[in-house]
Design a protein around this motif. Structure first.
Motif, PDB file in Angstrom:
ATOM      1  N   UNK A  56       0.956  -1.006   0.038  1.00 43.17           N
ATOM      2  CA  UNK A  56       0.074   0.061   0.087  1.00 43.17           C
ATOM      3  C   UNK A  56       0.821   1.307   0.106  1.00 43.17           C
ATOM      4  N   UNK A  57       1.914   1.109   0.457  1.00 42.21           N
ATOM      5  CA  UNK A  57       3.126   2.345   0.231  1.00 42.21           C
ATOM      6  C   UNK A  57       4.186   2.179  -0.685  1.00 42.21           C
ATOM      7  N   UNK A  58       3.734   1.525  -1.887  1.00 47.34           N
ATOM      8  CA  UNK A  58       4.213   1.250  -3.182  1.00 47.34           C
ATOM      9  C   UNK A  58       5.242   0.308  -3.365  1.00 47.34           C
ATOM     10  N   UNK A  59       5.188  -0.538  -2.269  1.00 43.80           N
ATOM     11  CA  UNK A  59       6.077  -1.999  -2.391  1.00 43.80           C
ATOM     12  C   UNK A  59       7.557  -1.570  -2.817  1.00 43.80           C
ATOM     13  N   UNK A  60       8.007  -2.838  -3.053  1.00 37.46           N
ATOM     14  CA  UNK A  60       9.496  -3.025  -3.941  1.00 37.46           C
ATOM     15  C   UNK A  60       9.438  -3.945  -4.796  1.00 37.46           C
ATOM     16  N   UNK A  61      10.335  -3.821  -5.533  1.00 35.32           N
ATOM     17  CA  UNK A  61      10.359  -4.695  -6.809  1.00 35.32           C
ATOM     18  C   UNK A  61       9.882  -6.108  -6.540  1.00 35.32           C
ATOM     19  N   UNK A  62       8.987  -6.697  -7.214  1.00 39.11           N
ATOM     20  CA  UNK A  62       8.689  -8.168  -6.901  1.00 39.11           C
ATOM     21  C   UNK A  62       7.634  -8.196  -5.928  1.00 39.11           C
ATOM     22  N   UNK A  63       7.274  -7.153  -5.344  1.00 44.15           N
ATOM     23  CA  UNK A  63       6.212  -7.168  -4.211  1.00 44.15           C
ATOM     24  C   UNK A  63       5.447  -5.684  -4.228  1.00 44.15           C
ATOM     25  N   UNK A  64       4.650  -5.706  -5.366  1.00 39.05           N
ATOM     26  CA  UNK A  64       3.506  -4.547  -5.546  1.00 39.05           C
ATOM     27  C   UNK A  64       2.180  -4.778  -5.776  1.00 39.05           C
ATOM     28  N   UNK A  65       1.847  -5.969  -5.935  1.00 43.73           N
ATOM     29  CA  UNK A  65       0.742  -6.170  -6.533  1.00 43.73           C
ATOM     30  C   UNK A  65      -0.181  -7.234  -5.574  1.00 43.73           C
ATOM     31  N   UNK A  66      -1.410  -7.227  -5.747  1.00 42.37           N
ATOM     32  CA  UNK A  66      -2.174  -8.108  -4.659  1.00 42.37           C
ATOM     33  C   UNK A  66      -1.805  -9.562  -5.037  1.00 42.37           C
ATOM     34  N   UNK A  67      -1.625  -9.955  -6.236  1.00 43.38           N
ATOM     35  CA  UNK A  67      -1.279 -11.362  -6.582  1.00 43.38           C
ATOM     36  C   UNK A  67       0.081 -11.749  -5.944  1.00 43.38           C
ATOM     37  N   UNK A  68       0.968 -10.893  -5.916  1.00 51.35           N
ATOM     38  CA  UNK A  68       2.401 -11.158  -5.340  1.00 51.35           C
ATOM     39  C   UNK A  68       2.229 -11.269  -3.860  1.00 51.35           C
ATOM     40  N   UNK A  69       1.277 -10.398  -3.122  1.00 54.32           N
ATOM     41  CA  UNK A  69       1.084 -10.799  -1.815  1.00 54.32           C
ATOM     42  C   UNK A  69       0.439 -11.817  -1.573  1.00 54.32           C
ATOM     43  N   UNK A  70      -0.510 -12.252  -2.427  1.00 56.12           N
ATOM     44  CA  UNK A  70      -1.341 -13.682  -1.973  1.00 56.12           C
ATOM     45  C   UNK A  70      -0.349 -14.747  -2.344  1.00 56.12           C
ATOM     46  N   UNK A  71       0.563 -14.695  -3.365  1.00 56.71           N
ATOM     47  CA  UNK A  71       1.426 -15.941  -3.667  1.00 56.71           C
ATOM     48  C   UNK A  71       2.377 -16.071  -2.382  1.00 56.71           C
ATOM     49  N   UNK A  72       2.950 -15.002  -1.878  1.00 60.00           N
ATOM     50  CA  UNK A  72       3.871 -15.168  -0.805  1.00 60.00           C
ATOM     51  C   UNK A  72       3.244 -15.584   0.636  1.00 60.00           C
ATOM     52  N   UNK A  73       1.907 -15.085   0.562  1.00 59.77           N
ATOM     53  CA  UNK A  73       1.299 -15.632   2.151  1.00 59.77           C
ATOM     54  C   UNK A  73       0.818 -17.121   1.972  1.00 59.77           C
ATOM     55  N   UNK A  74       0.619 -17.438   0.731  1.00 65.42           N
ATOM     56  CA  UNK A  74       0.307 -19.004   0.430  1.00 65.42           C
ATOM     57  C   UNK A  74       1.198 -19.557   0.652  1.00 65.42           C
ATOM     58  N   UNK A  75       2.767 -19.224   0.715  1.00 64.12           N
ATOM     59  CA  UNK A  75       3.848 -19.841   0.948  1.00 64.12           C
ATOM     60  C   UNK A  75       4.018 -19.739   2.370  1.00 64.12           C
ATOM     61  N   UNK A  76       3.761 -18.779   2.946  1.00 69.34           N
ATOM     62  CA  UNK A  76       3.706 -18.722   4.617  1.00 69.34           C
ATOM     63  C   UNK A  76       2.626 -19.675   5.165  1.00 69.34           C
ATOM     64  N   UNK A  77       1.567 -19.867   4.603  1.00 68.02           N
ATOM     65  CA  UNK A  77       0.404 -20.803   5.147  1.00 68.02           C
ATOM     66  C   UNK A  77       0.965 -22.290   4.934  1.00 68.02           C
ATOM     67  N   UNK A  78       1.835 -22.514   4.027  1.00 67.13           N
ATOM     68  CA  UNK A  78       2.235 -23.742   3.823  1.00 67.13           C
ATOM     69  C   UNK A  78       3.406 -24.344   4.872  1.00 67.13           C
ATOM     70  N   UNK A  79       4.238 -23.235   4.715  1.00 67.64           N
ATOM     71  CA  UNK A  79       5.600 -23.397   5.517  1.00 67.64           C
ATOM     72  C   UNK A  79       5.576 -23.145   7.154  1.00 67.64           C
ATOM     73  N   UNK A  80       4.404 -22.317   7.571  1.00 64.36           N
ATOM     74  CA  UNK A  80       4.384 -22.033   8.878  1.00 64.36           C
ATOM     75  C   UNK A  80       3.356 -22.648   9.585  1.00 64.36           C
ATOM     76  N   UNK A  81       3.448 -23.886   9.974  1.00 67.17           N
ATOM     77  CA  UNK A  81       2.732 -24.892  10.773  1.00 67.17           C
ATOM     78  C   UNK A  81       3.351 -25.073  12.170  1.00 67.17           C
ATOM     79  N   UNK A  82       4.548 -25.650  12.218  1.00 67.19           N
ATOM     80  CA  UNK A  82       5.423 -25.861  13.475  1.00 67.19           C
ATOM     81  C   UNK A  82       6.867 -25.621  13.397  1.00 67.19           C
ATOM     82  N   UNK A  83       6.864 -24.569  12.601  1.00 66.99           N
ATOM     83  CA  UNK A  83       8.356 -24.169  12.506  1.00 66.99           C
ATOM     84  C   UNK A  83       9.024 -23.290  14.048  1.00 66.99           C
TER      85      UNK A  83
END
Ligand SMILES: C[S@@+](CC[C@H](N)C(=O)[O-])C[C@H]1O[C@@H](n2cnc3c(N)ncnc32)[C@H](O)[C@@H]1O
Length: 278
Positions: free
Chosen positions: A234-261
């Protein structure tokens, strides 16, 4: 009247590099309140450094405490439970949307930007001033702890998040010396008897609460990533993290990876005393 306060709040926030207020206030309120409980466990329920708590209880007058950047006032509310009913508490934040709808009568919350001079009635009045977790709001010279965090087993989502956070910090000129520089800053502000203490965020792994701690920390990391990535974009982002799609993709990785780390990090508390005026 409400309009002018709202406008002031919007103007101030528009200039800010702080990114955790984006999106629904309720999600951030919940995240801050959960986070308080994590940190409180980690700090053995010492809401104040023990010598400060003893000095407060020895006061001959009712204690007065100010919290700057109070968020949901969760820390003030918990401290208020440990002090007499005639103690007085004031919390300031430039974003009032996270203020709770009801509070004990001795806690007052007000809108204020910590980078602007405080209202005269607040000056020279408080026995303790607390400020916690403002690193994402501080620019170079106003002085990241995410850089002191490590994750087991290593997580690609976390590496990517650190990289985005670091590049955004550089882009907006965030102070990268915190939290370890806090004592130096407090001394520079003229305080004496300054010191700090580091609380390892992994000490709870060696208690009976280990499994509960791991699961709460994983929930917290996902909430922090979501709030941060939405705010950064929302503050303009950085290269590779500017769109809703990029946010959602990374959050999906967090969902997969952060269960019991297992997440290792440091929480640092620093303090100092303002010398008596001559
Ligand atoms: C991570 S939250 C921490 C809240 C609270 N101190 C706690 O420990 O739960 C940081 C807070 O700083 C506030 N903040 C950021 N920039 C500010 C500014 N310039 N003036 C006042 N508050 C600010 C945000 O609105 C947010 O509530």
């Amino acid at each position: 009247m409400a309009t002018s306060v709202d406008k002031m709040s919007t103007d101030t926030q528009a200039e800010s590099i702080y990114f955790l207020n984006a999106g629904a206030a309720q999600a951030e309120q919940d995240r801050l309140n959960r986070q308080h409980r994590l940190f409180d466990d980690m700090m053995q329920n010492d809401l104040l450094p023990p010598h400060v708590a003893s000095a407060l209880s020895a006061l001959k007058t009712p204690p007065k405490i100010l919290e700057v950047a109070t968020g949901t006032a969760v820390w003030l509310t918990e401290v208020a439970k440990t002090l007499p009913l005639d103690a007085e508490f004031v919390g300031l934040d430039y974003d009032t949307t996270k203020f709770p709808s009801s509070l004990p009568p001795n806690i007052t919350l007000r809108q204020a930007d910590m980078f602007k001079p405080f209202s005269g009635d607040l000056l020279g009045k408080f026995d303790v001033v607390n400020v916690r977790l403002i690193i994402f709001a501080l620019k170079e010279g106003q002085g990241t702890d995410l850089l002191l965090t490590s994750v087991e087993p290593p997580s690609q989502a976390w590496f990517r998040f650190q990289d985005i956070n670091w590049r955004f910090a550089k882009k907006v000129g965030r102070d990268m010396n915190l939290p370890l520089s806090m004592v130096a800053y407090i001394k520079e502000a003229g305080c004496v008897d300054c010191d700090d203490k580091a609380y390892p965020g992994n000490s709870q792994l060696y208690t009976r609460g280990r499994e509960d701690w791991i699961s709460r920390t994983n929930v917290h990391v996902k909430a922090l990533a979501e709030q941060s990535l939405r705010g950064i974009t929302s503050l303009g982002g950085v290269e590779g993290m500017t769109t809703q799609k990029e946010v959602d993709e990374l959050l999906a990785c967090f969902d997969k990876e952060f269960e019991d780390r297992i997440v290792h990090y440091l929480f640092v508390r620093a303090w100092g005393r303002k010398p008596e005026a001559d």
